[in-house]
Design a protein around this motif. Structure first.
Motif, PDB file in Angstrom:
ATOM      1  N   TYR A 111       0.830  -1.210   0.000  1.00 12.68           N
ATOM      2  CA  TYR A 111       0.000   0.000   0.000  1.00 12.68           C
ATOM      3  C   TYR A 111       0.863   1.259   0.000  1.00 12.68           C
ATOM      4  N   LEU A 112       1.945   1.246   0.743  1.00 11.15           N
ATOM      5  CA  LEU A 112       2.841   2.408   0.758  1.00 11.15           C
ATOM      6  C   LEU A 112       3.431   2.684  -0.623  1.00 11.15           C
ATOM      7  N   SER A 113       3.580   1.638  -1.413  1.00 11.31           N
ATOM      8  CA  SER A 113       4.154   1.783  -2.743  1.00 11.31           C
ATOM      9  C   SER A 113       3.179   2.422  -3.720  1.00 11.31           C
ATOM     10  N   ARG A 114       1.906   1.992  -3.682  1.00 13.99           N
ATOM     11  CA  ARG A 114       0.967   2.391  -4.734  1.00 13.99           C
ATOM     12  C   ARG A 114      -0.241   3.167  -4.233  1.00 13.99           C
ATOM     13  N   LEU A 115      -0.402   3.236  -2.891  1.00 13.95           N
ATOM     14  CA  LEU A 115      -1.580   3.842  -2.271  1.00 13.95           C
ATOM     15  C   LEU A 115      -2.856   3.145  -2.707  1.00 13.95           C
ATOM     16  N   SER A 116      -2.751   1.867  -2.952  1.00 16.72           N
ATOM     17  CA  SER A 116      -3.919   1.034  -3.215  1.00 16.72           C
ATOM     18  C   SER A 116      -3.559  -0.395  -2.844  1.00 16.72           C
ATOM     19  N   SER A 117      -4.584  -1.220  -2.673  1.00 21.48           N
ATOM     20  CA  SER A 117      -4.395  -2.598  -2.247  1.00 21.48           C
ATOM     21  C   SER A 117      -4.506  -3.540  -3.439  1.00 21.48           C
ATOM     22  N   HIS A 118      -3.766  -4.648  -3.387  1.00 23.01           N
ATOM     23  CA  HIS A 118      -3.905  -5.655  -4.436  1.00 23.01           C
ATOM     24  C   HIS A 118      -5.079  -6.585  -4.156  1.00 23.01           C
ATOM     25  N   ARG A 119      -5.795  -6.336  -3.037  1.00 16.91           N
ATOM     26  CA  ARG A 119      -6.881  -7.241  -2.648  1.00 16.91           C
ATOM     27  C   ARG A 119      -8.259  -6.600  -2.717  1.00 16.91           C
ATOM     28  N   VAL A 120      -8.358  -5.301  -2.457  1.00 12.47           N
ATOM     29  CA  VAL A 120      -9.664  -4.626  -2.441  1.00 12.47           C
ATOM     30  C   VAL A 120      -9.575  -3.317  -3.224  1.00 12.47           C
ATOM     31  N   ALA A 121     -10.727  -2.817  -3.656  1.00  8.77           N
ATOM     32  CA  ALA A 121     -10.756  -1.645  -4.529  1.00  8.77           C
ATOM     33  C   ALA A 121     -10.776  -0.318  -3.779  1.00  8.77           C
ATOM     34  N   SER A 122     -11.163  -0.328  -2.506  1.00  6.36           N
ATOM     35  CA  SER A 122     -11.248   0.922  -1.749  1.00  6.36           C
ATOM     36  C   SER A 122     -10.481   0.799  -0.438  1.00  6.36           C
ATOM     37  N   ASP A 123     -10.299   1.922   0.244  1.00  3.02           N
ATOM     38  CA  ASP A 123      -9.535   1.937   1.498  1.00  3.02           C
ATOM     39  C   ASP A 123     -10.348   1.469   2.701  1.00  3.02           C
ATOM     40  N   ALA A 124     -11.675   1.554   2.625  1.00  3.17           N
ATOM     41  CA  ALA A 124     -12.499   1.285   3.809  1.00  3.17           C
ATOM     42  C   ALA A 124     -12.212  -0.076   4.449  1.00  3.17           C
ATOM     43  N   PRO A 125     -12.068  -1.170   3.684  1.00  4.76           N
ATOM     44  CA  PRO A 125     -11.805  -2.468   4.336  1.00  4.76           C
ATOM     45  C   PRO A 125     -10.433  -2.551   5.009  1.00  4.76           C
ATOM     46  N   LEU A 126      -9.548  -1.591   4.728  1.00  7.25           N
ATOM     47  CA  LEU A 126      -8.207  -1.631   5.315  1.00  7.25           C
ATOM     48  C   LEU A 126      -8.187  -1.098   6.747  1.00  7.25           C
ATOM     49  N   VAL A 127      -9.241  -0.381   7.129  1.00  8.14           N
ATOM     50  CA  VAL A 127      -9.325   0.174   8.484  1.00  8.14           C
ATOM     51  C   VAL A 127     -10.021  -0.830   9.385  1.00  8.14           C
ATOM     52  N   ARG A 128      -9.393  -1.117  10.504  1.00 12.03           N
ATOM     53  CA  ARG A 128      -9.918  -2.129  11.441  1.00 12.03           C
ATOM     54  C   ARG A 128     -11.351  -1.794  11.857  1.00 12.03           C
ATOM     55  N   SER A 129     -12.163  -2.814  11.932  1.00 15.67           N
ATOM     56  CA  SER A 129     -13.560  -2.624  12.299  1.00 15.67           C
ATOM     57  C   SER A 129     -13.679  -1.869  13.617  1.00 15.67           C
ATOM     58  N   GLY A 130     -14.480  -0.820  13.618  1.00 18.57           N
ATOM     59  CA  GLY A 130     -14.686  -0.003  14.813  1.00 18.57           C
ATOM     60  C   GLY A 130     -13.753   1.183  14.929  1.00 18.57           C
ATOM     61  N   ALA A 131     -12.712   1.256  14.095  1.00 16.10           N
ATOM     62  CA  ALA A 131     -11.760   2.370  14.146  1.00 16.10           C
ATOM     63  C   ALA A 131     -12.124   3.417  13.094  1.00 16.10           C
ATOM     64  N   ASP A 132     -11.700   4.660  13.338  1.00 20.11           N
ATOM     65  CA  ASP A 132     -11.974   5.757  12.415  1.00 20.11           C
ATOM     66  C   ASP A 132     -10.879   5.934  11.372  1.00 20.11           C
ATOM     67  N   GLN A 133      -9.677   5.491  11.705  1.00 22.77           N
ATOM     68  CA  GLN A 133      -8.567   5.663  10.782  1.00 22.77           C
ATOM     69  C   GLN A 133      -7.532   4.574  11.046  1.00 22.77           C
ATOM     70  N   ALA A 134      -6.644   4.403  10.073  1.00 23.66           N
ATOM     71  CA  ALA A 134      -5.548   3.440  10.207  1.00 23.66           C
ATOM     72  C   ALA A 134      -4.244   4.126   9.842  1.00 23.66           C
ATOM     73  N   LEU A 135      -3.140   3.557  10.320  1.00 25.42           N
ATOM     74  CA  LEU A 135      -1.817   4.114  10.036  1.00 25.42           C
ATOM     75  C   LEU A 135      -0.880   3.001   9.590  1.00 25.42           C
ATOM     76  N   VAL A 136      -0.148   3.265   8.520  1.00 24.58           N
ATOM     77  CA  VAL A 136       0.924   2.378   8.062  1.00 24.58           C
ATOM     78  C   VAL A 136       2.210   3.188   8.055  1.00 24.58           C
TER      79      VAL A 136
END
Length: 385
Positions: free
Chosen positions: A45-70
Motif C-alpha cells: 500500500y505504501l508503494s501504490r496507495l492502493s491494495s492488491h486485494r480490495v478496490a477501496s480503502d475502507a476495508p483496510l481500516v480495522r472494524s470499529g476504528a476511524d482511521q488506520a496508520l501504516v
C-alpha cells in the motif's frame, strides 16, 4: 531498497503491531485468516496507495476504528527514510516522510517500490480489461511517479465528462440545459484528449519496453516454452497512427477527431466511448511459426498461471534494470504452484534485495528462499529462531 521496520495501527486485523525486518528473505507463516497477508499488503500500500486485494480503502481500516496508520522505515542506498500514510475513509488520506506532511498524498507513490505475486494475479489474464489497465498504470507510476498526477487528472476529467454526457443526453430529450451542457462538454473534450494522449503515449512505450522481459520470463517459468511463445500487444479502442508517429501531440489530435466522430453515440448512451479507459492488453501464446492464441479463453490453467507469473517477473526485471531492486512480495503463491514451478520461481527471485513471503505452512516455502521467519497467529507476529 528494503523495509527495515513496519508499524501498523488499526490496519486490517491489527490494533497495533511492530515488526523489525531486514534485507533478504522474510517469510510470514500462519493459517489463513491469521493476518499474515495484512502485513505485506501494508508494505504494498505504501508503494501504490492502493491494495492488491480490495478496490477501496475502507476495508483496510480495522472494524470499529476511524482511521488506520501504516509506517515503514525504508533503507535505500544506505539512507533510511520513514514513510507513513494515514487512512481516513470518507476523508482525505494524509502522507508523511520523516514526520513532515506531504502536500499531496500521491507524492508518496514511488518512494518505495513493490512487485506483488498473489493468487489474484490470475485475473490479469482471465479477468476483464480493467485488471490489465490497472496493471499497466501501476507499473507506469512506479517507473515514473509524476505519472500519478497524469493518471489522477485523467480519472477526474473522465468522471466530469461522463457526468456531462448524461446531462447533455437528457437535455437532448427535452431538458432546458442542453445548450450549456454541450458547450461545457467541448471544453472537457480538450482536457480528455490532452491527459488521455499523455497516458496513452506512456502506456504504448511501456508495452514496448516490457515485451522482451515478458518473453524471457515466460520461457523461464513455462515448461517447454520458447522465447517467442509469449507476446503482449496494446489494444487501443481507436485506430492509432504508425508506431513512429505516436507522440503525445499526435495522439491528442487523434483523440479529438475521434471524440467529434463519436459525439452522437456518446450522447445517446450517456457514456464516454473514447479514451485509454476503453483500451486493453492483448496477451497471446504460440510460436512465431504457428498461430498466436489469446491467453484468455484458450490457455490451460497452468499456462494462464505461467503467463501471470511472467507478467510479474517481467515487471520486477524492468524495474530492477531502471535502478533499485523493488521489494518482492510473494503472497500465498506457492500453494498454487506445483513443486517444479515453486523451485523455479524461488531460484529466479532469491537474489532480490528483499523478498517478503507469506505461506500457510512452512513446507510451502522453497529451500531457495531460506531466511528470517515469523509465525503469525491471531494477530501475534513472532520471530522464529
Amino acid at each position: 531498497m528494503h523495509v527495515s521496520h513496519l508499524t501498523l495501527h488499526q490496519f486490517r486485523s491489527y490494533e497495533q503491531v511492530d515488526v523489525a525486518l531486514e534485507a533478504g528473505v522474510t517469510a510470514f507463516v500462519g493459517r489463513n485468516g491469521q493476518g499474515k497477508t495484512n502485513l505485506v499488503e501494508a508494505v504494498d500500500y505504501l508503494s501504490r496507495l492502493s491494495s492488491h486485494r480490495v478496490a477501496s480503502d475502507a476495508p483496510l481500516v480495522r472494524s470499529g476504528a476511524d482511521q488506520a496508520l501504516v509506517r515503514a522505515a525504508v533503507v535505500r542506498e544506505g539512507r533510511t527514510a520513514v514513510l507513513e500514510v494515514e487512512l481516513n475513509p470518507g476523508r482525505a488520506n494524509r502522507a508523511r516522510v520523516n514526520r513532515s506532511q506531504l502536500p499531496r498524498t500521491r507524492d508518496l507513490v514511488g518512494l518505495v517500490r513493490t512487485v506483488v505475486f498473489s493468487p489474484e494475479d490470475l485475473a490479469l489474464v482471465k479477468g476483464d480489461p480493467g485488471e490489465r489497465r490497472r496493471f499497466l498504470d501501476d507499473l507506469l507510476v512506479l517507473r515514473a511517479p509524476r505519472l500519478a498526477g497524469v493518471r489522477s487528472d485523467y480519472d477526474r476529467v473522465l468522471r466530469q465528462r461522463s457526468s456531462l454526457l448524461k446531462t447533455a443526453g437528457a437535455a437532448r430529450r427535452g431538458s432546458s440545459s442542453a445548450e450549456g451542457a454541450l458547450a461545457t462538454l467541448s471544453v472537457w473534450d480538450s482536457h480528455l484528449a490532452r491527459t488521455g494522449a499523455e497516458l496513452l503515449a506512456e502506456r504504448l512505450r511501456l508495452v514496448d519496453d516490457l515485451r522482451p522481459y515478458l518473453a524471457r520470463a515466460y520461457e523461464a517459468v513455462a515448461r517447454g516454452a520458447g522465447r517467442d511463445d509469449a507476446h503482449v500487444e496494446y489494444r487501443p479502442s481507436l485506430e492509432l497512427p504508425a508506431p513512429g508517429s505516436r507522440d503525445a501531440g499526435t495522439l491528442e489530435e487523434v483523440l479529438l477527431v475521434e471524440l467529434e466522430a463519436r459525439r452522437r453515440d456518446e450522447l445517446e448512451r450517456g457514456v464516454c466511448l473514447v479514451g485509454p479507459h476503453r483500451d486493453d492488453l492483448l496477451l497471446t501464446i504460440g510460436s512465431e511459426d504457428g498461430p498466436r492464441l489469446p491467453v484468455k479463453g484458450y490457455a490451460s490453467h497452468g499456462e494462464s498461471w505461467s503467463f501471470a507469473l511472467a507478467l510479474r517477473l517481467a515487471s520486477f526485471d524492468l524495474l530492477r534494470d531502471d535502478g533499485d531492486d523493488p521489494i518482492l512480495i510473494l503472497d500465498d503463491v506457492f500453494a498454487e504452484l506445483d513443486a517444479g514451478r515453486r523451485a523455479q520461481l524461488a531460484e529466479m527471485v532469491a537474489g532480490a534485495e528483499q523478498v517478503l513471503v507469506t505461506a500457510a505452512v512452512a513446507e510451502d516455502v522453497p529451500p531457495a528462499l531460506a531466511g528470517a521467519r515469523f509465525t503469525v497467529s491471531a494477530g501475534e507476529v513472532t520471530r522464529v529462531g
